[in-house]
Design a protein around this motif. Structure first.
Motif, short mmCIF file in Angstrom:
data_model
loop_
_atom_site.label_atom_id
_atom_site.label_comp_id
_atom_site.label_asym_id
_atom_site.label_seq_id
_atom_site.Cartn_x
_atom_site.Cartn_y
_atom_site.Cartn_z
N LEU A 1 -10.73 -15.11 34.58
CA LEU A 1 -11.05 -13.94 33.78
C LEU A 1 -11.81 -12.89 34.59
O LEU A 1 -11.63 -11.68 34.39
N SER A 2 -12.65 -13.34 35.50
CA SER A 2 -13.39 -12.41 36.36
C SER A 2 -12.44 -11.60 37.22
O SER A 2 -12.60 -10.38 37.37
N ARG A 3 -11.44 -12.26 37.76
CA ARG A 3 -10.46 -11.55 38.59
C ARG A 3 -9.63 -10.58 37.75
O ARG A 3 -9.25 -9.51 38.22
N LEU A 4 -9.40 -10.96 36.49
CA LEU A 4 -8.59 -10.11 35.62
C LEU A 4 -9.36 -8.89 35.14
O LEU A 4 -8.81 -7.77 35.08
N THR A 5 -10.62 -9.08 34.80
CA THR A 5 -11.41 -8.02 34.16
C THR A 5 -12.28 -7.22 35.13
O THR A 5 -12.69 -6.11 34.82
N GLY A 6 -12.59 -7.81 36.29
CA GLY A 6 -13.50 -7.16 37.22
C GLY A 6 -14.96 -7.43 36.93
O GLY A 6 -15.84 -6.99 37.69
N MET A 7 -15.26 -8.14 35.85
CA MET A 7 -16.65 -8.51 35.56
C MET A 7 -17.06 -9.66 36.47
O MET A 7 -16.23 -10.43 36.96
N SER A 8 -18.37 -9.80 36.68
CA SER A 8 -18.86 -10.92 37.47
C SER A 8 -18.61 -12.22 36.72
O SER A 8 -18.46 -12.24 35.50
N ILE A 9 -18.57 -13.33 37.47
CA ILE A 9 -18.32 -14.63 36.84
C ILE A 9 -19.44 -14.99 35.87
O ILE A 9 -19.20 -15.58 34.82
N GLY A 10 -20.67 -14.63 36.22
CA GLY A 10 -21.78 -14.92 35.33
C GLY A 10 -21.65 -14.20 34.00
O GLY A 10 -21.89 -14.78 32.94
N VAL A 11 -21.28 -12.93 34.04
CA VAL A 11 -21.09 -12.17 32.81
C VAL A 11 -19.94 -12.74 31.99
O VAL A 11 -20.02 -12.88 30.77
N VAL A 12 -18.85 -13.11 32.67
CA VAL A 12 -17.73 -13.74 31.97
C VAL A 12 -18.17 -15.04 31.31
O VAL A 12 -17.80 -15.33 30.17
N SER A 13 -18.99 -15.82 32.02
CA SER A 13 -19.49 -17.07 31.45
C SER A 13 -20.28 -16.82 30.16
O SER A 13 -20.15 -17.55 29.18
N ILE A 14 -21.10 -15.76 30.17
CA ILE A 14 -21.88 -15.42 28.97
C ILE A 14 -20.96 -15.01 27.83
O ILE A 14 -21.12 -15.46 26.68
N VAL A 15 -19.97 -14.17 28.13
CA VAL A 15 -19.05 -13.69 27.09
C VAL A 15 -18.24 -14.85 26.51
O VAL A 15 -18.09 -14.98 25.29
N VAL A 16 -17.74 -15.72 27.38
CA VAL A 16 -16.96 -16.87 26.91
C VAL A 16 -17.84 -17.82 26.09
O VAL A 16 -17.42 -18.33 25.05
N GLY A 17 -19.07 -18.06 26.58
CA GLY A 17 -19.99 -18.91 25.84
C GLY A 17 -20.27 -18.39 24.44
O GLY A 17 -20.29 -19.15 23.47
N ALA A 18 -20.47 -17.08 24.33
CA ALA A 18 -20.72 -16.47 23.02
C ALA A 18 -19.49 -16.59 22.13
O ALA A 18 -19.59 -16.85 20.93
N ALA A 19 -18.30 -16.39 22.72
CA ALA A 19 -17.06 -16.51 21.94
C ALA A 19 -16.85 -17.94 21.44
O ALA A 19 -16.45 -18.16 20.30
N VAL A 20 -17.12 -18.90 22.31
CA VAL A 20 -16.99 -20.31 21.91
C VAL A 20 -17.98 -20.63 20.80
O VAL A 20 -17.68 -21.38 19.86
N LEU A 21 -19.18 -20.04 20.90
CA LEU A 21 -20.20 -20.29 19.88
C LEU A 21 -19.74 -19.80 18.51
O LEU A 21 -20.06 -20.41 17.48
N LEU A 22 -18.96 -18.72 18.47
CA LEU A 22 -18.41 -18.24 17.20
C LEU A 22 -17.47 -19.25 16.56
O LEU A 22 -17.32 -19.30 15.33
N LEU A 23 -16.83 -20.07 17.41
CA LEU A 23 -15.91 -21.08 16.89
C LEU A 23 -16.65 -22.23 16.21
O LEU A 23 -16.01 -23.07 15.56
#
Length: 246
Positions: A44-66
């Motif tokens: 996702l970092s390669r796709l979006t250009g965001m840092s891996i750490g930021v992607v990890s935070i976004v994915v973690g928050a999305a998983v938390l919604l589940l």
């Protein structure tokens, strides 16, 4: 009686989460393959250009919604996991430069896997709740009646395949992590366990009970076929490089 403030457990929690993020960053800098969730984060970092750490935070928050539909309840450790691990990944990547030499990268990989085991022992024995990804596994296990191993394997094979398709790094490090993290986690759980904190009557689950979900993004007992370490490399952004060929 009023329970004393859990200073030691809080320190254990945040040190463990910070070390977990640092361990992921060391594996990223090694560029020899990551654990399944970090393969997904890297893709996702390669796709979006965001840092891996930021992607990890976004994915973690999305998983938390589940967690809402499967009726999981987050704890302090759950919310802290979302932010601390991602911030620690980016901070460590800034501090640790990328080196092409295998003489540097292999020790980085081994250190990352070992540090991940230490971090897992600290984070789980703090007993402040599972990480978002662990909670998703245990919640689906409870709701579906499927075994924890089957649910975990299904989730991690899915994120591994998605991450690989997006360009995340799958390689020798992925295999090493899958084989080593289980024994390492169990060992450090015993090292950091405090018998006084696990006495009968304590409302928190024991570390042994919590480890059934594995580590944050754990790969122990995961049955997957790992792709060869020959993915494309992007030298302009080493932290997003898939895998450096040996």
């Amino acid at each position: 009686m009023i329970s004393p403030f859990p200073y030691r457990r809080l320190v254990r929690l945040y040190v463990g989460l910070a070390l977990y993020g640092a361990s992921s960053a060391l594996m990223i800098r090694a560029a020899l393959g990551l654990d399944p969730w970090d393969v997904f984060h890297q893709g996702l970092s390669r796709l979006t250009g965001m840092s891996i750490g930021v992607v990890s935070i976004v994915v973690g928050a999305a998983v938390l919604l589940l967690w809402w539909p499967i009726r999981q309840r987050p704890g302090l450790g759950t919310v802290s996991n979302v932010f601390v691990v991602g911030l620690a990944i980016d901070a460590t990547c800034r501090l640790v430069p990328y080196h092409a030499a295998l003489a540097v990268r292999i020790p980085l990989l081994v250190a990352g896997v070992l540090l991940n085991g230490v971090a897992t022992g600290l984070y789980i024995t703090a007993r402040f709740g599972p990480g978002p990804r662990d909670g998703l596994m245990t919640g689906l296990h409870r709701r579906t009646g499927r075994s924890v191993r089957l649910v975990r394997t299904g989730i991690e094979v899915t994120v591994l395949a998605a991450g690989f398709a997006l360009g995340g790094g799958v390689g020798a490090g992925t295999v090493l992590y899958a084989l080593a993290i289980g024994p390492l986690a169990q060992f450090f759980l015993r090292v950091f366990a405090d018998p006084a904190e696990n006495a009968p009557g304590d409302g928190a689950k024991s570390p042994q009970a919590q480890v059934t979900a594995g580590t944050p993004g754990a790969a122990q007992d995961m049955a997957v076929d790992v792709m060869p370490a020959s993915a494309v490399i992007r030298r302009d952004a080493p932290e997003r490089a898939a895998v450096d060929p040996i």
